[in-house]
Design an enzyme around this catalytic site. Structure first.
Site, short mmCIF file in Angstrom:
data_model
loop_
_atom_site.label_atom_id
_atom_site.label_comp_id
_atom_site.label_asym_id
_atom_site.label_seq_id
_atom_site.Cartn_x
_atom_site.Cartn_y
_atom_site.Cartn_z
N ASP A 360 8.99 60.15 26.37
CA ASP A 360 9.41 60.36 27.33
C ASP A 360 9.20 59.27 28.17
O ASP A 360 7.57 58.55 27.74
CB ASP A 360 9.56 61.35 28.59
CG ASP A 360 9.83 61.25 29.44
OD1 ASP A 360 10.75 60.50 29.99
OD2 ASP A 360 9.50 61.88 30.95
N GLU A 452 8.96 59.17 46.91
CA GLU A 452 9.38 59.96 48.26
C GLU A 452 7.64 59.89 49.28
O GLU A 452 7.71 59.51 50.29
CB GLU A 452 9.23 60.78 48.67
CG GLU A 452 11.01 61.54 48.23
CD GLU A 452 11.74 62.18 49.29
OE1 GLU A 452 11.55 63.07 49.37
OE2 GLU A 452 12.84 61.63 50.02
N LYS A 516 19.51 55.91 51.75
CA LYS A 516 18.27 55.40 50.68
C LYS A 516 18.46 55.23 48.82
O LYS A 516 19.28 56.54 48.62
CB LYS A 516 17.04 55.15 51.27
CG LYS A 516 16.45 56.37 50.29
CD LYS A 516 14.50 56.67 50.97
CE LYS A 516 14.38 57.96 50.31
NZ LYS A 516 13.33 58.86 51.18
N ARG A 548 10.05 50.23 40.65
CA ARG A 548 10.93 51.06 40.67
C ARG A 548 11.32 50.98 41.75
O ARG A 548 10.59 51.17 42.86
CB ARG A 548 10.44 52.80 40.65
CG ARG A 548 9.96 52.72 39.00
CD ARG A 548 8.67 53.52 39.40
NE ARG A 548 8.85 55.16 40.38
CZ ARG A 548 9.31 56.34 38.66
NH1 ARG A 548 9.32 55.58 38.07
NH2 ARG A 548 10.04 57.19 39.31
N THR A 628 14.18 57.52 27.96
CA THR A 628 14.28 57.78 29.45
C THR A 628 15.05 57.63 30.20
O THR A 628 16.29 57.56 30.04
CB THR A 628 12.91 56.62 30.16
OG1 THR A 628 12.62 56.68 31.42
CG2 THR A 628 14.02 55.53 29.68
N GLY A 629 15.30 58.43 30.92
CA GLY A 629 16.16 58.45 32.53
C GLY A 629 16.44 57.33 33.34
O GLY A 629 16.84 57.17 34.08
N ASP A 630 15.60 56.41 33.28
CA ASP A 630 15.17 55.16 34.05
C ASP A 630 16.81 53.64 34.05
O ASP A 630 16.71 54.29 32.72
CB ASP A 630 13.60 54.71 33.63
CG ASP A 630 13.17 55.49 35.18
OD1 ASP A 630 13.21 56.44 35.36
OD2 ASP A 630 11.73 55.25 34.63
N LYS A 694 18.70 63.37 24.78
CA LYS A 694 17.35 63.43 24.68
C LYS A 694 17.41 64.15 22.79
O LYS A 694 17.31 63.61 21.73
CB LYS A 694 16.43 63.50 25.28
CG LYS A 694 16.98 62.36 26.52
CD LYS A 694 14.47 62.98 27.45
CE LYS A 694 14.88 62.02 28.34
NZ LYS A 694 13.37 62.32 29.16
N ASN A 717 12.75 68.00 32.46
CA ASN A 717 13.82 67.45 32.07
C ASN A 717 13.37 66.85 30.24
O ASN A 717 14.46 66.86 29.29
CB ASN A 717 13.88 65.41 32.81
CG ASN A 717 13.00 65.03 33.04
OD1 ASN A 717 12.14 65.40 32.87
ND2 ASN A 717 13.35 64.13 32.96
#
Length: 1104
Positions: A360, A452, A516, A548, A628-630, A694, A717
């Protein structure tokens, strides 16, 4: 009470109904209680169940059959204790281990419950519908749970609670941990129940003095127990190979016994009749039947080719190597007080054969600690334009750990720039962060995600301080002025929406939606008038620093439209069917025609040593795939930061999982082509992949490449990927303990992976292979001697050794030396293992133990047995002692053969061992001394007189071992056994040296440890590559903060914390960039270097 089996046999529920304080109503549905059983045995079932399980193993069942055969006098030439003693020992050790494991699990038995309301009554044995109090544990990120307002009004009034008769209608028991759908009907009103009002086992209640609850599911019906499927039993490649070899050994045993049985029949027909005068046959026994009995007799005698002690020794070795991982100080992370942990003892040698690593990104390669670096407001970029940080001394509520590097943004705030104020106002309002203020001005933010927390902290330092919240309002301090905004709705984040919004009413009555989210999602919803600002913001978002990013926008709302929208929102939120889909449609409707304010850029810094670790693993020929989920651009930039991607790589192509190409890559018709393409690449980074994808990628490599895989991650995840791989590694970081609890090994930092593999993994594999080769060598040699002796005893199943030697050979005489080698041996030190990662490659190729290596071991044993049998046979044939008396008797020959055997196998052990310790010396020399002590004792007059039938070899030891020719024979057999081995190894080193041979030669030449690697300084990389957004993987809890009054606390009047300022203030810059950590640690001290793990370990001894 209904048992769990009865409960599971019922017709599946379509809908669950229950009523508070109405036991008869609820019992009519026969719901499960919270009674569960996590232990496997009890006092009465332990012995039969454990023995049943143990005899399901082929080896144990095989030895039980041998024991039965040994009880038949016509078959067995060995006493029953030669098999009973080893078998009972093995069964006892295994039973003790199983009992301890079951007792530990029984001690951790829990009552698994779920509730729907925070309301304090201690009830330990609860049933569905009763009230209870319970403490949950194990999570790091804040997850807010809150009661409905209507139930919270009851407080801790027992009278009101006893009179509460609300009725819950909800979904039936299921395994969906991330969602819950239900309604509470009370006083004629219907209220929505969702996952935010459900408590699951496994969480810790904070900031809560007491709670009452209504149990929805109990026992086996709880969501966690529904998810507790059968644990996947992982086995190493050596285990699979051993199964094949054991079957081959059984076949070899059957063939050998058949040959000897045939020899017995031939001998009986040709020679046996001459012996009937003084060895008469029993009635009904002829040559064919004698051969049949001989077959089973030799099955008993040759059983040592599959020694039962092998399996016990393997478990001891694995356990010892697991403790080495637990005790390794160099894998201890002092800052988080986290040692490495081997959560399994069965996979250690597999760590030395890893070919593919699936990792990950967030929290695994990166720290998951967010740093606010840049922002774009109304098309203008701010951030990192100077070397010193700006001075926030004008703001007494500023976070001293926050640092920013652009003075112009502070000036814009003080000049009351409208867009800048709106930008930070949005950051202060649009979130679900919780604020704690124990002391005046000492604010602590608890956020569901580090992103956040970093954004709210940034707004705080620039003058827009989030101070407190209630379910109906958010209080902030805007440039020294306390303002309270009415919170009307939260449109929460999830993985599909990739954005969140809040609808607030300002103190002057203005109704505004603040939003946002991912830049691509926000841009699709912008008003047409924002095209210019959008273009300028795009240039900032795609600046290429691998940050990010989030886009920020707002929208002014019409009162009448919002009132009508709010009514439809309430209807959708209380619907039992398609609730989420209806809410998503309403969110889509209102989040349109947004006005763009700008974008934020947050850096998720790499962990220490990530690039160097990846470089070392690549040198070891380990392929690393990042899943990765990015977004694509973030994943690509992290690839450059980790040195997985390099500027000289010109042919870089991207296939994202959310594109048409990537969406079908894992389909059965395309998966093989995808794998072929990926395997041709030097680096593979899969972005935008879901947790299921994955796991599918891991399964794909396991299926077609037949290679050993390892998956490493830190969050929930990553659990599916960790479970799918041969070995799963969990990192205990900011994302909680889900990955760790599902893993086989765990530690705190990615950099420890190289030590786990290159040192512990390689040593474990090397030790296990050396152990197996030597174990089979010594036992095959031992067994082949019986085979050769059969040709000299008329195939009568007579043993060549005395019975006690057969019993103690594997249990006493050779057990400790081989265990010492398997627990302490190392070809080179850990520092040289890092210096030459190529030492890891032989494990990937199975060079140390394979079918070929097994055959070589068998041939070596065959040669040694020939030497050890025929040299002593020839040495004492027609030989007499100094006094002229004959010593060529069976007892003397047996003693000579077994002594030669034991000395030869000990010398072979010494040749196989690379690293001698004091323990090894004690084990080897102690075992030899034990043999002679036991032998002289068993052959003594006292033992013969006391146990005449069991110890018939009276005086044999002192008579034989006093002869010089006996010791000369022992020396000759030892030399002849060792000489071919030394010759073979010498020629291989000279003609075909392996990487191990070359490194060991260099170690001997240098006679010192290698120099420490140079300290690496990670250079900041900039390129034209795009950056990307990132946001919390988990769904937010926005609906909670608008649900009732129970976040509200009486707030004491507080100062605004601002010093009156004008536009001509002077600033004194100092420091480094912004940082937010859920653990409230200072992450951004520019000049401070983190002390090494060992330095901090010495000052603070861990208790583990």
């Amino acid at each position: 009470m209904m048992t769990n089996d009865q409960m599971l046999s019922r017709v599946p529920e379509e809908q669950r109904k229950l009523r508070a304080n109405d036991r008869e109503f609820n019992r009519s549905f026969r719901y499960a209680t919270n009674s569960i059983k996590t232990s496997k045995y009890n006092l009465f079932t332990f012995l039969p169940l454990n023995l049943f399980e143990q005899f399901q193993r082929i080896a144990n069942a095989y030895f039980l059959i041998l024991l039965v055969l040994q009880l038949i006098p016509d078959i067995s030439s060995l006493s029953w204790f030669t098999t009973v003693v080893p078998l009972v020992l093995v069964l006892s050790v295994t039973a003790a281990k199983d009992a301890i494991d079951d007792i530990v699990m029984g001690a951790n038995t829990f009552f698994t419950l779920q509730c729907v309301a925070f309301l304090c009554m201690k009830v330990y044995n609860v049933h569905v519908y009763e009230l209870y109090y319970v403490l949950f544990y194990r999570e790091t990120n804040l997850k807010v749970k809150q009661a409905l307002t209507v139930t919270g009004d009851m407080g801790d009034s027992i009278k009101d609670l006893a009179a509460f008769n609300g009725e819950v209608c909800c979904e039936p028991p299921n395994n969906r941990l991330d969602r819950f759908t239900g309604t509470l009907t009370f006083t004629g009103q219907k209220y929505a129940l969702d996952n935010e009002r459900i408590l699951l086992r496994g969480c810790t209640i904070r900031n809560t003095d007491w709670c009452f609850g209504l149990v929805i599911f109990g026992g086996q019906e709880t969501k966690l127990m529904q998810n507790c499927g059968k644990t996947i039993f992982k086995r190493t490649s050596i285990d699979h190979l051993m199964n094949v070899l054991v079957l081959c050994i059984f076949g070899f045993l059957a063939i050998s016994c058949s040959i000897l049985a045939i020899g017995n029949r031939i001998w009986e027909q040709q020679e046996g009749s001459t012996f009937t005068a003084f060895l008469p046959r029993q009635d009904g026994v002829n040559a064919p039947f004698s051969a049949f009995l001989t077959f089973w007799s030799y099955v008993i005698i040759l059983n040592t080719v599959v020694p039962i002690s092998l399996y016990v020794s393997v478990e001891i070795i694995r356990l010892g190597n697991s403790y080495y991982i637990d005790w390794d100080r160099k894998m201890y992370h002092a800052r988080s007080d986290t040692p490495a942990e081997a959560r399994t003892t069965t996979l250690n040698e597999e760590l030395g054969q890893i070919k593919y690593i699936f990792s990950d990104k967030t929290g695994t390669l990166t720290q998951n600690i967010m740093v606010f670096n840049k922002c774009s407001i109304n098309g203008k970029c701010y951030g990192e334009t100077q070397t010193d940080s700006v001075d926030f001394s004008f703001n007494q509520l500023a976070d001293p750990k926050f640092m920013f590097y652009d003075q112009s943004l502070v000036e814009a705030v003080k000049l009351e720039n409208t867009e800048v104020h709106a930008f930070f106002r949005l950051l202060a309002l649009c979130h679900t962060v919780m604020a704690e203020e124990k002391n005046e001005g000492d604010l602590l933010y608890q956020a569901q995600s580090p992103d956040e927390g970093a954004l709210v902290t940034a707004a705080r330092n620039f003058g827009f301080v989030f101070r407190s919240r209630t379910p109906e309002s958010v209080s902030i301090v805007e440039m020294g002025v306390q303002r309270c905004y009415q919170l009307l709705a939260i449109l929460d984040f999830n993985n599909v929406r990739k954005r969140m919004s809040v609808i607030v009413r300002s103190p002057d009555g203005k109704l505004t939606l603040y939003c946002k989210g991912a830049d691509t999602i926000i841009y699709e919803r912008l008003h047409l008038s924002c095209m210019v600002t959008k273009g300028e913001t795009l240039a900032f978002v795609f600046a290429g620093d691998g940050l990010r990013t989030l886009a920020l926008a707002y929208k002014n709302l019409d009162e009448e439209y919002f009132r009508e929208w709010k009514e439809r929102h309430h209807e959708a939120s209380t619907s039992l069917e398609d609730r989420e889909e209806k809410l998503d449609l309403l969110y889509e409707e209102i989040e349109k025609d947004l006005m763009l304010l700008g974008a934020t850029a947050i850096e998720d810094k790499l962990q220490d040593g990530v690039a160097h670790t990846i470089e070392q693993l690549a040198k070891a020929d380990i392929k690393i795939w990042v899943l990765t989920g990015d977004k694509q651009e973030t994943a690509e930039n992290i690839g450059y930061s980790c040195n997985m991607l390099r500027e000289e790589m010109n042919d870089i192509f991207i296939v994202a999982a959310n594109t048409p190409e990537g969406a079908y890559a894992l389909e059965p018709t395309m998966e093989l082509e995808f794998l072929r393409t990926a395997c041709m690449c030097k680096t593979v980074i899969c972005c935008r992949v879901t947790p299921l994808q994955k796991a599918q990628v891991v399964e794909l490599v396991k299926k077609y490449k037949k290679a050993v895989t390892l998956a490493i991650g830190d969050g929930a995840n990553d659990v599916s990927m960790i479970k799918a791989a041969h070995i799963g590694v969990g990192i205990s970081g900011q994302e909680g303990m889900q990955a760790v609890l599902s893993s086989d090994y765990s530690f705190a930092q990615f950099r420890f992976l190289q030590r786990l593999l290159l040192v512990h993994g390689r040593w474990s594999y090397l030790r296990m292979c050396n152990f197996l080769r030597y174990f089979f060598y010594k036992n095959f040699t031992f067994t082949f001697m019986h085979f050769w002796y059969a040709f000299f005893c008329g195939f009568s199943a007579q043993t060549v050794y005395d019975e006690w030697f057969i019993t103690l050979y594997n249990l006493v005489y050779t057990a400790l030396p081989v265990l010492g080698m398997s627990l302490f041996d190392q070809d080179v030190s850990d520092s040289w293992s890092f210096e030459y990662p190529q030492l890891y490659v032989p494990g990937q190729l199975n060079l140390y133990f394979s079918k070929t290596a097994f055959m070589k071991c068998a041939l070596h044993s065959c040669y040694s047995s020939l030497v050890l049998f025929f040299i002593p046979y020839g040495a004492i044939y027609d030989t007499v002692k100094n006094d002229g008396k004959d010593i060529a008797d069976y007892q003397s020959f047996a003693l000579l053969v077994q002594t030669c055997l034991l000395v030869a196998v000990c010398i072979q052990l010494g040749l196989d061992m690379s690293y001698w310790t004091a323990v090894n010396h004690v084990f080897v020399w102690g075992s030899l001394a034990m043999y002679f002590i036991v032998t002289f004792t068993m052959h003594s007059n006292g033992m013969y007189l006391t146990f005449t039938s069991s110890f018939p070899h009276i005086g044999t030891a002192r008579n034989s071992l006093s002869q010089p020719n006996v010791w000369l024979t022992i020396l000759l057999t030892s030399i002849l056994c060792v000489l071919p081995v030394l010759t073979h190894r010498f020629l291989l080193i000279q003609l075909q040296p392996t990487v191990n041979d070359k490194v060991r030669l260099k170690v001997r030449q240098m006679k010192a440890a290698p120099p420490p690697p140079p300290r690496r300084i990670r250079m900041r990389r900039t390129s034209s590559r795009r950056s990307a957004y990132a946001f919390s993987h988990a769904q937010g809890y926005g609906d909670l903060v608008t649900s009732g009054r129970f976040l509200h606390r009486q707030v004491k009047p507080r100062s605004t914390g601002f010093t009156p300022t004008g536009r001509t203030l002077n600033f004194s810059p100092a420091g480094r960039s912004a940082g937010y950590s859920p653990t409230a640690q200072n992450q951004n001290s520019k000049g401070d270097l983190e002390p090494t793990a060992l330095q901090m370990y010495r000052t603070k001894q861990p208790s583990y």
